[in-house]
Enzyme design. Structure first.
Site, PDB file in Angstrom:
ATOM      1  N   GLY A  26       0.821  -1.205   0.000  1.00  0.00           N
ATOM      2  CA  GLY A  26       0.000   0.000   0.000  1.00  0.00           C
ATOM      3  C   GLY A  26       0.845   1.241   0.000  1.00  0.00           C
ATOM      4  O   GLY A  26       2.021   1.227   0.403  1.00  0.00           O
TER       5      GLY A  26
ATOM      6  N   GLY B 248       0.116   5.625   0.574  1.00  0.00           N
ATOM      7  CA  GLY B 248      -0.788   6.742   0.760  1.00  0.00           C
ATOM      8  C   GLY B 248      -0.119   8.054   0.409  1.00  0.00           C
ATOM      9  O   GLY B 248       0.907   8.096  -0.292  1.00  0.00           O
ATOM     10  N   GLY B 249      -0.701   9.151   0.890  1.00  0.00           N
ATOM     11  CA  GLY B 249      -0.145  10.455   0.574  1.00  0.00           C
ATOM     12  C   GLY B 249       1.234  10.657   1.152  1.00  0.00           C
ATOM     13  O   GLY B 249       2.071  11.339   0.562  1.00  0.00           O
TER      14      GLY B 249
ATOM     15  N   VAL C  77       3.223   1.092   3.098  1.00  0.00           N
ATOM     16  CA  VAL C  77       2.818  -0.039   3.933  1.00  0.00           C
ATOM     17  C   VAL C  77       3.425  -1.308   3.334  1.00  0.00           C
ATOM     18  O   VAL C  77       3.304  -1.551   2.134  1.00  0.00           O
ATOM     19  CB  VAL C  77       1.289  -0.169   4.026  1.00  0.00           C
ATOM     20  CG1 VAL C  77       0.922  -1.307   4.960  1.00  0.00           C
ATOM     21  CG2 VAL C  77       0.672   1.132   4.510  1.00  0.00           C
TER      22      VAL C  77
ATOM     23  N   VAL D 150      -3.766  -7.542   8.044  1.00  0.00           N
ATOM     24  CA  VAL D 150      -5.131  -7.955   7.687  1.00  0.00           C
ATOM     25  C   VAL D 150      -5.104  -8.522   6.269  1.00  0.00           C
ATOM     26  O   VAL D 150      -4.872  -7.806   5.300  1.00  0.00           O
ATOM     27  CB  VAL D 150      -6.104  -6.762   7.760  1.00  0.00           C
ATOM     28  CG1 VAL D 150      -7.507  -7.220   7.409  1.00  0.00           C
ATOM     29  CG2 VAL D 150      -6.066  -6.145   9.141  1.00  0.00           C
TER      30      VAL D 150
ATOM     31  N   ASP E  11     -12.794   9.140   7.402  1.00  0.00           N
ATOM     32  CA  ASP E  11     -12.571   8.671   6.029  1.00  0.00           C
ATOM     33  C   ASP E  11     -13.027   7.222   5.883  1.00  0.00           C
ATOM     34  O   ASP E  11     -12.295   6.380   5.360  1.00  0.00           O
ATOM     35  CB  ASP E  11     -11.100   8.819   5.643  1.00  0.00           C
ATOM     36  CG  ASP E  11     -10.886   8.680   4.131  1.00  0.00           C
ATOM     37  OD1 ASP E  11     -11.847   8.955   3.382  1.00  0.00           O
ATOM     38  OD2 ASP E  11      -9.778   8.298   3.704  1.00  0.00           O
TER      39      ASP E  11
ATOM     40  N   PRO F  92     -15.125   1.792   1.516  1.00  0.00           N
ATOM     41  CA  PRO F  92     -14.866   0.349   1.358  1.00  0.00           C
ATOM     42  C   PRO F  92     -13.395  -0.028   1.375  1.00  0.00           C
ATOM     43  O   PRO F  92     -13.018  -1.054   1.932  1.00  0.00           O
ATOM     44  CB  PRO F  92     -15.512   0.041  -0.005  1.00  0.00           C
ATOM     45  CG  PRO F  92     -16.592   1.044  -0.145  1.00  0.00           C
ATOM     46  CD  PRO F  92     -16.063   2.303   0.489  1.00  0.00           C
TER      47      PRO F  92
ATOM     48  N   ASN G 288     -11.092   1.222   3.060  1.00  0.00           N
ATOM     49  CA  ASN G 288     -10.564   1.296   4.423  1.00  0.00           C
ATOM     50  C   ASN G 288     -11.225   0.286   5.349  1.00  0.00           C
ATOM     51  O   ASN G 288     -11.068   0.356   6.566  1.00  0.00           O
ATOM     52  CB  ASN G 288     -10.740   2.708   4.996  1.00  0.00           C
ATOM     53  CG  ASN G 288      -9.709   3.674   4.437  1.00  0.00           C
ATOM     54  OD1 ASN G 288      -8.702   3.252   3.879  1.00  0.00           O
ATOM     55  ND2 ASN G 288      -9.962   4.962   4.559  1.00  0.00           N
TER      56      ASN G 288
END
Length: 760
Positions: A95, A97-98, A102, A169, A211, A214, A216
């Protein structure tokens, strides 16, 4: 030569992969127009940004994006797979993000396990980003809930980059999971209730997610059941506390969240005015998408709208209700959505009317004072819907809707009110004058009309009784013909006789019950279930439906409404006379553990009262026939006892009784194999579970091969045993193998054979 438009130049430039060629094309296409050149270049810069204002949080997009070394990706190679970050070995990046990356990581010490490691991108270590990162870690650490990913540890790399380690997860986004596994409405709502409880836990800890969407919410299977995990608290807000000693500065005139799931107050860009009810709005959007497969406002529309128009849509426009949205879909899309929810397309929209519409629209009310006060209250309302109890959500009253309309149209309402008052006053005077003259005449006419109506009702009742008697006599003859032809295996003639009976007397449950029995005997399961559902709707006596195998077939074919109605009648009937109904009719669907324990106790008492048939008792032909029936009765009760013990959680006793039923000499011998597989699985005996499931699969293959080779629509065992066997084999496949068995083409062949026998 005319200069092309800004839009056409922008789209044509996107075709060039080379930056240099793209720049040269733009300069040539603009033909020296400096203003046009500046506008097109600005569009291209926005297109090259990784952030998407509809699909990604605007809050994340507000973070600094400058990275060292070219386009910002070069610094990220510092954390290639195999790199050690503290005691964690990076495996793969999952993953981005901004401001964070991850990874899946392997913890080396003090224990070995797979975790998720989140670290700030190299070059992004501004004070604001560090504060956001620490706030996210602290927010997750405050919470301890099975539906929220947990934080294990936090640290700093040798290059002074903060990271934290959390639960890995292994799931997929909420909507993707629901559609891939084709969860029905009840299963989707039960999963949504767990998400509400997770959000409620966060609110109790003083955390607003801000936020929810789906992507998240990841869902995985745990012990064969869906488990949702709420992740990514990167833009979370604390209530009455500080998540970090560092200062988090939310830029002036900036939105935090994802527009498609954003509450009106978030779109107002006043961060001080955000409370837990903003998450309630996002939960409403989530439920909307879980039910309909689409968000209230189409992402394409929000993407193409300007910034001010986007805010206006979110704050002012009322979205269509879920049932309304579904009723406007084209046939192909509606069919896809219906299949993903295991519904018939014709009932897709009606399944959501009233209660579900009210729940969703209450959560998404523009006025947050009218929303659910807590996520827990929303979960309770969904649970009330699932248990067929009245929900708290109600549509806004007429007075409330009118007051909102009046505030928007003050001048029009004032003018219309004056005109209406004048008209009403004049009308009232005229009506009062006419009323006195008309009243006396009406009283006389009413008395005369009542006498005429009574005479007409009496005549109509007499004629209807005569017609019904004629139809009943005709139906009796047709039913006798159907039975005679069925006994002689003249299937087309039998089916035609029953079909004529349904046309002559469609409100007589027996004609549907008998034609359903013929269809079931031939292996036409869907046709039989439809006939049985009609019989239940008309009012088929519970004891007759149960003895005819109606519950099992309704459950197998997915006739949910008729099955639930029948089960309710079965429970009510069983309370008055527990032994008057055969317990086997309760095998079809879910049974509570206490009810299963009571059922097991009843069957055990029955088994104790009889003894197993013995060959020494057989001396004459009549004795052999009695022994055969005794063996069948004994085998059936062993099978029922094993099933009941399994549902009650008494797995060892279930194994014993199910094994004994497989050894008994009865027509359904062997159909206990899938239940044995489930029982072994629940006792931790994986080898025994696999062995029993393979035996179940072998029996299924043998029965299907025999039926196909003999061109029959049903196997050699009684059809009720066959239906139960298919249901339990499917359940065993999910429990032991972790997936629903694929559709077997031999079943389709059997259906064709069954249809051919009816058509002749």
């Amino acid at each position: 030569m005319a200069v092309a438009s800004e839009k056409s130049i922008f789209f044509d430039a996107l075709e060039f992969e080379s930056t240099a060629k793209r720049a040269a094309y733009v300069e040539h296409a603009c033909g020296g127009d400096v203003q046009l050149l500046t506008a097109v270049r600005a569009l291209l810069r926005e297109n090259d940004r990784e952030e998407n204002p509809v699909d990604n949080p605007v809050g994340a997009a507000m973070m600094p994006t400058a990275l060292p070394a070219g386009d910002g990706r070069a610094g990220a190679t510092r954390f290639a797979p195999g790199t050690l970050v503290g005691p964690y070995k990076l495996m793969e990046r999952i993953g981005e993000g901004g401001f964070g990356l991850v990874f899946v990581a392997q913890q080396q010490a003090p224990v070995r396990r797979r975790v998720a490691l989140k670290i700030i991108k190299p070059g992004m270590e501004s004070r604001e980003v560090l504060a956001r990162f620490e706030a996210e870690r602290q927010a997750i650490a405050l919470m301890d809930h099975p539906n929220i990913a947990r934080v294990f540890e936090a640290g700093v790399t040798e290059t002074a980059q903060p990271y934290f380690v959390m639960e890995l997860v292994r799931g997929v986004p909420l909507i993707e999971f629901c559609d891939h596994h084709q969860l029905n409405m009840s299963e989707r709502l039960e999963l949504f209730v767990t998400i509400c409880h997770a959000v409620q836990h966060a609110h109790q800890k003083g955390i607003i997610h801000r936020d929810l969407k789906p992507s998240n919410i990841l869902v995985t299977l745990q012990d064969g059941r869906p488990l949702a995990k709420v992740i990514d608290f990167g833009v979370a807000k604390a209530i009455g506390q500080s998540l970090t000693v560092k200062t988090i500065y939310t830029r002036f005139a900036s939105m935090v969240g994802t527009p498609a799931y954003m509450s009106p107050e978030q779109a107002a860009m006043s961060t001080d005015d955000i409370d837990t009810r903003s998450d309630i709005y996002s939960l409403g959007v989530l439920l909307y998408e879980v039910l309909t497969g689409a968000t209230p406002f189409a992402p394409d529309r929000l993407q193409s709208a300007g910034f001010d128009e986007l805010r206006r849509i979110i704050r002012e426009e009322d979205p269509p209700r879920p049932s309304t949205r579904l009723s406007t879909l084209n046939n192909e899309l509606a069919s896809t959505i219906a299949v993903n929810r295991r519904l018939d397309p014709a009932t897709l929209s009606s399944a959501m009317k009233r209660d579900l519409d009210w729940i969703v629209m209450k959560a998404m009310d523009k006025d947050r004072n009218r929303r659910y006060s807590t996520a827990g209250a929303m979960a309770e309302d969904v649970s009330r819907f699932l248990s067929d109890q009245p929900v708290d959500a109600r549509p806004p009253s007429t007075l409330y809707r009118f007051s909102k309309f009046a505030r928007r149209n003050k001048v029009v309402i004032s003018t219309a009110s004056l005109v209406a008052c004048a008209l009403m006053l004049g009308t009232a005077v005229s009506v009062w004058q006419a009323h006195a003259a008309i009243q006396e005449r009406d009283e006389k006419e009413v008395a005369l009309e009542e006498a005429r109506a009574a005479e007409q009702v009496a005549n109509a009742a007499r004629l209807e009784l005569e017609r019904f008697n004629d139809r009943l006599n005709s139906t009796t003859v047709l039913l006798a013909s159907g039975r005679a032809n069925a006994d002689a295996q003249r299937w087309p003639e039998a089916y035609q006789a029953y079909t004529k009976a349904t046309d002559v007397l469609p409100k007589y449950f027996l004609v549907w019950l008998e034609r359903g029995g013929l269809n079931a005997k031939l292996g036409r399961w869907n046709a039989a279930a439809a006939d049985y559902a009609q019989a239940v709707e008309i009012g088929c006596p519970i004891e007759q439906a149960e003895l005819s195998g109606v519950p099992q077939l309704l459950f197998f074919a997915g006739e949910t409404a008729a099955y639930e109605k029948l089960c309710e009648e079965l429970r009510r009937f069983g309370k008055n006379d527990p032994m008057a109904v055969m317990v086997r009719g309760q095998l079809a669907g879910e049974t509570t553990a206490p009810a299963a324990a009571e059922l097991a106790d009843r069957v055990e008492r029955m088994l104790a009262a009889i003894r197993r048939p013995d060959d020494s008792d057989v001396t004459h032909e009549s004795d052999r026939r009695r022994r055969k029936y005794a063996e069948m009765f004994y085998g059936v009760n062993l099978y029922v006892a094993g099933w009941a013990h399994l549902r009650a959680g008494n797995h060892q006793r279930a194994l014993q009784r199910l094994e004994e039923s497989n050894q008994a000499n009865w027509l359904g011998r062997g159909i206990a194999d899938p239940l044995l597989a489930i029982a072994h699985h629940r006792t931790g005996n994986a080898e025994g579970a696999v062995r029993s499931f393979e035996q179940s699969q072998a029996l299924l293959d043998r029965l299907l091969d025999e039926s196909v080779s003999q061109a029959k629509g049903v196997p050699s065992i009684p059809w009720i045993d066959w239906i139960e066997f298919l249901l339990h084999h499917r359940e065993a496949s999910i429990v032991v193998k972790g997936h629903t068995p694929a559709n077997d083409p031999r079943l389709r062949q059997m259906e064709r054979f069954a249809d051919e026998r009816v058509s002749g």
